[in-house]
Design an enzyme around this catalytic site. Structure first.
Site, PDB file in Angstrom:
ATOM      1  N   ILE A 105       3.361  15.189 -17.503  1.00 27.63           N
ATOM      2  CA  ILE A 105       2.824  14.212 -18.451  1.00 27.63           C
ATOM      3  C   ILE A 105       2.690  14.837 -19.837  1.00 27.63           C
ATOM      4  CG2 ILE A 105       0.857  12.705 -18.995  1.00 27.63           C
ATOM      5  CD1 ILE A 105       0.321  12.552 -15.948  1.00 27.63           C
ATOM      6  N   CYS A 106       1.725  15.736 -19.979  1.00 26.32           N
ATOM      7  CA  CYS A 106       1.368  16.251 -21.300  1.00 26.32           C
ATOM      8  C   CYS A 106       2.346  17.287 -21.829  1.00 26.32           C
ATOM      9  CB  CYS A 106      -0.047  16.814 -21.271  1.00 26.32           C
ATOM     10  SG  CYS A 106      -1.286  15.567 -20.852  1.00 26.32           S
TER      11      CYS A 106
END
Length: 217
Positions: free
Chosen positions: A118-119
């Site tokens: 995700i990040c």
């Protein structure tokens, strides 16, 4: 796909900028792709290697009041440095982070963070699309599962990312042991964070400094 090959594709400290993303307690509690202590060790090692080679390093968190502050093992490497706190999940949509990276004038963007899928993946894929030369440090990152981590790495490679481990990054910055300017600082990082290699170095120093007993005639 554009292949990374040739000498110019290797990392250079004078062209590198590191972004460490969301190495925070909340994210660490659900890291299952790696041993959590290894992620902390490797992220701290990458931070220290960047400092040793004078590579600008941007620290960023997401909603730190709820997710916790960046690990002290990282922030202690850069005392007094601002941690850019975001609301964006995708770091590369936060203009403050992007402006800080652009202000360095560097083109080799090196990213590690939690979580990989995700990040890390979001800013890497966006930055690649904007023409950045992006390297993901896989062992200073971590995901909620091994599958999530591996799929994210595959996705980023398909998008054009380079992938490395922290020790490989440090070695590429050093490149030649005849370059002694940062060798002692790098050795300190290896002693602190490279486990067997660091201990072997200390053992070597012990042996070199051990007097040899005189032979009895």
């Amino acid at each position: 796909m554009t292949f990374r090959n040739g000498l110019d594709s290797l990392l250079r400290p004078e062209d590198s900028v590191v972004v460490l993303i969301d190495h925070q307690p909340y994210q660490l509690t659900n890291v299952n792709s790696h041993e959590p202590q290894m992620v902390v060790n490797n992220a701290a090692a990458l931070a220290k290697a960047a400092k040793a080679f004078r590579v600008p390093t941007i620290l960023t968190s997401v909603i730190a009041d709820r997710g916790g502050y960046i690990f002290p093992q990282i922030t202690d490497v850069f005392p007094g440095q601002e941690v850019i706190d975001r609301t964006f999940i995708n770091t590369w949509e936060d203009s403050k982070v992007v402006d800080a990276v652009k202000a360095t004038g560097r083109k080799q963007l090196i990213i590690a963070g939690l979580w990989t899928e995700i990040c890390v993946a979001m800013p890497v894929i966006q930055a690649l699309g904007e023409g950045w030369d992006v390297t993901v440090v896989t062992d200073a990152s971590g995901a909620v599962s091994t599958e999530a981590h591996n799929v994210a790495i595959q996705r980023m490679i398909s998008a054009g990312a380079n992938v490395m481990t922290w020790l490989a990054v440090a070695a590429e910055w050093q490149r030649d042991w005849a370059r002694t300017e940062h060798a002692a600082e790098l050795t300190d990082v290896l002693v602190q964070h490279a486990a067997g290699s660091g201990i072997a170095f200390l053992w070597e120093q012990q042996l070199l400094n051990t007097p040899v007993a005189a032979a009895k005639g």
